[in-house]
Design a protein around this motif. Structure first.
Motif, mmCIF file in Angstrom:
data_model
loop_
_atom_site.group_PDB
_atom_site.id
_atom_site.type_symbol
_atom_site.label_atom_id
_atom_site.label_comp_id
_atom_site.label_asym_id
_atom_site.label_seq_id
_atom_site.Cartn_x
_atom_site.Cartn_y
_atom_site.Cartn_z
ATOM 1 N N VAL A 136 0.840 -1.182 0.000
ATOM 2 C CA VAL A 136 0.000 0.000 0.000
ATOM 3 C C VAL A 136 0.882 1.241 0.000
ATOM 4 O O VAL A 136 1.745 1.386 0.860
ATOM 5 N N PRO A 146 -3.217 -5.765 -4.638
ATOM 6 C CA PRO A 146 -4.350 -4.891 -4.313
ATOM 7 C C PRO A 146 -5.698 -5.607 -4.421
ATOM 8 O O PRO A 146 -6.598 -5.343 -3.618
ATOM 9 N N GLU A 154 -6.069 -7.645 -1.307
ATOM 10 C CA GLU A 154 -6.367 -6.765 -0.182
ATOM 11 C C GLU A 154 -7.807 -6.265 -0.236
ATOM 12 O O GLU A 154 -8.438 -6.025 0.799
ATOM 13 N N SER A 212 2.026 -4.813 1.921
ATOM 14 C CA SER A 212 0.661 -5.094 2.345
ATOM 15 C C SER A 212 0.631 -6.419 3.100
ATOM 16 O O SER A 212 1.526 -7.256 2.957
#
Length: 476
Positions: free
Chosen positions: A13, A178, A181, A234
């Motif tokens: 992130v 991503p 996540e 992350s």
């Protein structure tokens, strides 16, 4: 993170970013001498079909890949699910040895490269793209040759049963960090978070160090410019790294049991380095409870905090001295990786790291009870030097890219002042490195009395794109 693999664009992130105008990275390629293009003979060999080797059909296993967005050189696909009180991991690794014939032109040209180099305007691959981003890459909905590790563990992720074999596999999805996540949870990832959490705690419990230093990364923008990003990993990336680490530990155990192999080793941190880090912790706002291991303290630090980032940068001194240790006649004297907290080997990134192809062939032979191939035995002694040179070159490219980007975007701000933290010092405090709060720049600073962790205002003294040099001085 403790030595999980080769350098690759960070995928965590973003914490801070700064945009820059168009930048020409060609000078870096010329100055640092990227490898020449692959020869026609090497390209022809890379385009040939893989060797016809016995394989188990595992195409019914719904593997998925998890990588940074836009990746095409997909080394790994996983299927990790709860299994009773423990976990069942099936980890498919690209079978590069099926495509690269020992002694071939392609073999020699990949040996000269060692690793894939990543630059913002394109990678310099270890293998030709027709192979690394095509026939050998574990792209979705494609049947691919692979080496599959099947590892059954107990509740604390200790391996109970390990199998390694050549197989055919088919990934059903290519996911990015991503996306994971954001909630992507196919069957193949139902055990990932639980496994990763348990594994991280286990590594710390045995004295390992999970070092999450924020990374500077240069990325292209949609409007043709560039942005400088400071990232922390992350959770999904950290969990996925633990899959590779466990597999590397299983590979090391197999090689040590057979008395032949190639380990990734790291000596324990020097006591004086630990004490130096312990001494500076209070000034950086880091609590170091009595009896806490360095790994536990490092894991408690917020990498997004400038003072925490400074502490983590200093903690990197505990992980110096990693290398490759080959052995062919029993276990070597140095067989431990202090960052992982166990013996460890690189076997999970053969498309991007040369050594993994050889270590994997050792594991396949030892598991099957067959002789290790002669071409592997002949190469083992020279691999440490080859990989050290390749890793050093990759680091030079990464630093040059960031240095150039910083110099370009700060070139018209000479004389301005910025808030910063000192992340390391040298020359008895006469110089060091400062991390600016904004923009996300780490650069040299010359001035008397610098202390690690110190907060200060700094003035930009130099930002020269021609030399890729950025320098600050204390503003006071």
């Amino acid at each position: 993170m403790a030595d999980t693999g080769i350098a690759r664009p960070a995928a965590g992130v973003p914490t801070r970013r700064l945009r820059a105008p168009e930048i020409d990275f060609a000078a870096i390629r010329a100055d640092l001498k990227t490898p020449p293009d692959f020869t026609p003979d090497a390209l022809a060999e890379a385009a040939a079909p893989p060797a016809d080797l016995p394989r188990t059909d595992l195409t019914d296993v719904p593997f998925v890949t998890v990588d940074p967005p836009g990746s095409r050189d997909l080394d790994q696909a996983l299927h990790l699910v709860p299994d009773g009180d423990g976990f069942l991991l099936r980890y498919a690794i690209a079978d590069v040895a099926a495509f690269v014939r020992p002694g071939s032109v392609l073999d020699r040209e990949t040996a000269a490269r060692g690793v894939t180099l990543y630059l913002p305007d394109g990678r310099v691959p270890l293998h030709p793209a027709v192979l690394s981003e095509g026939a050998a890459s574990l792209l979705p909905d494609q049947v691919r040759p692979a080496v599959v590790w099947t590892i059954r563990t107990d509740a604390d992720a200790t391996p109970l049963d390990v199998r390694v074999e050549r197989a055919t596999v088919r990934s059903i999805a290519q996911l990015s960090y991503p996306e994971v996540e954001a909630g992507a949870r196919p069957e193949a990832l139902t055990g990932l978070a639980g496994f990763g959490t348990v594994r991280l705690d286990r590594v710390l419990a045995r004295g390992g160090i999970d070092l999450d230093v924020p990374e500077q990364d240069v990325e292209h923008t949609d409007d043709g410019g560039w942005k400088l990003v400071l990232r922390a990993q992350s959770p999904a990336e950290r969990y996925n790294a633990q899959v590779s680490l466990l597999t590397g530990e299983c590979a090391a155990a197999l090689m040590l049991g057979g008395g032949i192999g190639l380990l990734r080793t790291l000596p324990p941190a020097a006591p004086e380095d630990v004490e130096r880090l312990r001494a500076v912790a209070p000034s950086l706002g880091v609590d170091w409870p009595a009896g806490a291991t360095p790994g536990r303290v490092v894991a408690s630090v917020d990498p997004a905090d400038p003072r925490g980032a400074a502490f983590l940068d200093l903690a990197a001194s505990l992980l110096r001295g990693s290398g490759y240790t080959p052995f062919t006649d029993g276990a070597p004297e140095q067989a431990f990786h202090a960052g992982v907290g166990a013996p460890y080997a690189h076997v999970t990134a053969p498309l991007r790291r040369l050594a993994d192809r050889y270590a994997t062939e050792v594991c396949l032979a030892l598991y099957a009870g067959t002789p290790v191939p002669e071409w592997v035995l002949a190469a083992l002694p020279g691999l440490p030097a080859t990989m050290a040179a390749a890793t050093r070159r990759a680091g030079e490219f990464e630093r040059a890219v960031v240095d150039l980007t910083e110099a370009v975007l700060l070139a018209d701000r000479v004389g301005e002042e910025f808030d910063a933290a000192v992340v390391d010092v040298s020359g008895e405090g006469k110089s060091g490195t400062v991390a600016l709060d904004e923009p996300p720049v780490w650069a040299r600073c010359a001035g008397p009395g610098l202390r690690a962790g110190q907060r200060l205002r700094v003035r930009l003294q130099e930002a020269d794109p021609a030399t890729r040099r950025v320098r600050f001085v204390p503003a006071d």
